[in-house]
Design a protein around this motif. Sequence first.
Motif, PDB file in Angstrom:
ATOM      1  N   MET A   1      51.746  73.197  29.455  1.00  0.00           N
ATOM      2  CA  MET A   1      52.137  72.604  28.179  1.00  0.00           C
ATOM      3  C   MET A   1      51.478  71.423  27.861  1.00  0.00           C
ATOM      4  SD  MET A   1      55.951  71.882  26.774  1.00  0.00           S
ATOM      5  CE  MET A   1      56.820  73.497  27.313  1.00  0.00           C
ATOM      6  N   PRO A   2      50.630  71.483  26.552  1.00  0.00           N
ATOM      7  CA  PRO A   2      50.028  70.132  26.184  1.00  0.00           C
ATOM      8  C   PRO A   2      50.932  69.114  25.872  1.00  0.00           C
ATOM      9  CG  PRO A   2      49.811  72.083  24.710  1.00  0.00           C
ATOM     10  CD  PRO A   2      50.612  72.500  25.663  1.00  0.00           C
ATOM     11  N   ALA A   3      50.400  67.765  25.963  1.00  0.00           N
ATOM     12  CA  ALA A   3      51.287  66.801  25.614  1.00  0.00           C
ATOM     13  C   ALA A   3      51.784  66.813  24.323  1.00  0.00           C
ATOM     14  CB  ALA A   3      50.494  65.489  25.871  1.00  0.00           C
ATOM     15  N   LEU A   4      50.796  66.847  23.236  1.00  0.00           N
ATOM     16  CA  LEU A   4      51.732  67.237  22.009  1.00  0.00           C
ATOM     17  C   LEU A   4      52.804  68.129  21.819  1.00  0.00           C
ATOM     18  CD1 LEU A   4      51.401  65.972  19.036  1.00  0.00           C
ATOM     19  CD2 LEU A   4      49.563  67.950  18.654  1.00  0.00           C
ATOM     20  N   THR A   5      52.953  69.077  22.468  1.00  0.00           N
ATOM     21  CA  THR A   5      53.630  70.169  22.406  1.00  0.00           C
ATOM     22  C   THR A   5      55.261  69.457  23.013  1.00  0.00           C
ATOM     23  OG1 THR A   5      52.433  71.961  22.562  1.00  0.00           O
ATOM     24  CG2 THR A   5      54.569  72.275  23.131  1.00  0.00           C
ATOM     25  N   ARG A   6      55.018  68.607  24.053  1.00  0.00           N
ATOM     26  CA  ARG A   6      55.964  68.113  24.520  1.00  0.00           C
ATOM     27  C   ARG A   6      56.613  67.142  23.572  1.00  0.00           C
ATOM     28  NH1 ARG A   6      52.790  67.798  29.525  1.00  0.00           N
ATOM     29  NH2 ARG A   6      52.593  65.621  29.186  1.00  0.00           N
ATOM     30  N   TRP A   7      55.834  66.501  22.856  1.00  0.00           N
ATOM     31  CA  TRP A   7      56.534  65.644  21.816  1.00  0.00           C
ATOM     32  C   TRP A   7      57.025  66.133  20.984  1.00  0.00           C
ATOM     33  CZ3 TRP A   7      56.927  60.399  22.264  1.00  0.00           C
ATOM     34  CH2 TRP A   7      56.298  59.683  23.234  1.00  0.00           C
ATOM     35  N   PHE A   8      56.457  67.446  20.397  1.00  0.00           N
ATOM     36  CA  PHE A   8      57.080  67.953  19.264  1.00  0.00           C
ATOM     37  C   PHE A   8      58.641  68.491  19.833  1.00  0.00           C
ATOM     38  CE2 PHE A   8      53.164  69.111  16.884  1.00  0.00           C
ATOM     39  CZ  PHE A   8      53.485  68.511  15.529  1.00  0.00           C
ATOM     40  N   LEU A   9      58.708  69.069  20.843  1.00  0.00           N
ATOM     41  CA  LEU A   9      59.640  69.888  21.418  1.00  0.00           C
ATOM     42  C   LEU A   9      60.852  68.852  21.731  1.00  0.00           C
ATOM     43  CD1 LEU A   9      58.314  72.894  23.497  1.00  0.00           C
ATOM     44  CD2 LEU A   9      59.033  72.782  21.071  1.00  0.00           C
ATOM     45  N   ARG A  10      60.525  67.715  22.316  1.00  0.00           N
ATOM     46  CA  ARG A  10      61.342  66.729  22.832  1.00  0.00           C
ATOM     47  C   ARG A  10      62.212  66.049  21.564  1.00  0.00           C
ATOM     48  NH1 ARG A  10      58.389  64.400  28.058  1.00  0.00           N
ATOM     49  NH2 ARG A  10      59.176  65.957  29.663  1.00  0.00           N
ATOM     50  N   VAL A  57      55.359  75.096  19.250  1.00  0.00           N
ATOM     51  CA  VAL A  57      55.230  76.273  19.999  1.00  0.00           C
ATOM     52  C   VAL A  57      53.890  76.639  19.547  1.00  0.00           C
ATOM     53  CG1 VAL A  57      55.915  78.525  20.530  1.00  0.00           C
ATOM     54  CG2 VAL A  57      57.610  76.522  20.749  1.00  0.00           C
ATOM     55  N   ALA A  58      53.519  76.831  18.157  1.00  0.00           N
ATOM     56  CA  ALA A  58      52.338  77.214  17.748  1.00  0.00           C
ATOM     57  C   ALA A  58      51.162  76.535  18.324  1.00  0.00           C
ATOM     58  CB  ALA A  58      52.362  77.024  16.265  1.00  0.00           C
TER      59      ALA A  58
END
Lengths: 87, 137
Positions: A1-10, A57-58
């Motif tokens: 999972m990319p770092a930006l996705t982790r930031w978004f989801l958290r 997720v996108a």
Amino acid sequence: MPALTRWFLRSALVYLVAALLVGVALALPHGPALDALAPVWTHLFMVGWVTQTIFGVAYWMFPRCSWARPPCSSSPRSRSRSTRARA
Amino acid sequence: MPALSVWFIRASLAYLVAGFALGAAMLALKASARYGAMARALVPHVELVLVGWTMQLTMGVAFWILPRFEGGASRGAVGYAWGAFVLLNAGVLLVAASSVGAGSDVARAAGRLAELLAAAAFGLHAWGRIKGASAAP
């Protein structure tokens, strides 16, 4: 999972908890002053949680673009039928 | 990604921008005397974001991702999904326009009916594709 996705989801999860806390406050007996929190609840939920989760997720799941894989870098009209069929 | 998903997702992104712009304009004008007229934008703002953005994005991704028939070759009754796309967008635009302009209740009701029919059409399309692990991928 990319770092930006982790930031978004958290951060989306943080907004979800915040939205539900505001939801609890609105559900309890309260004075008219607290009614102003209704749009806050809506935006924490819809923008902070739903929209941010979709973005995360996108960014992670949608097809990737590169010059080696041109479908993303050209308009749909300019794509060949074979490229569409492959997708 | 199939063409219909591309249309669904790009349209949903357009509604996201339009809905957020409308919300920003409402907030910006909240302190001014002109807010009275702008308050009518609340219904279109909710409609654009909730139906135009989230619902349409969900349909676009579902059309793309749900299991296919015939070993992955067919998405089934695609006509229903295209119908859902047309009806959903017509409905959102009708509700938004009738709420901001010289709003007619009949036009707004027609818009909501179009959204309902869009949901039904997409349901008809997607119903057979919602299967367990034993189904074809």
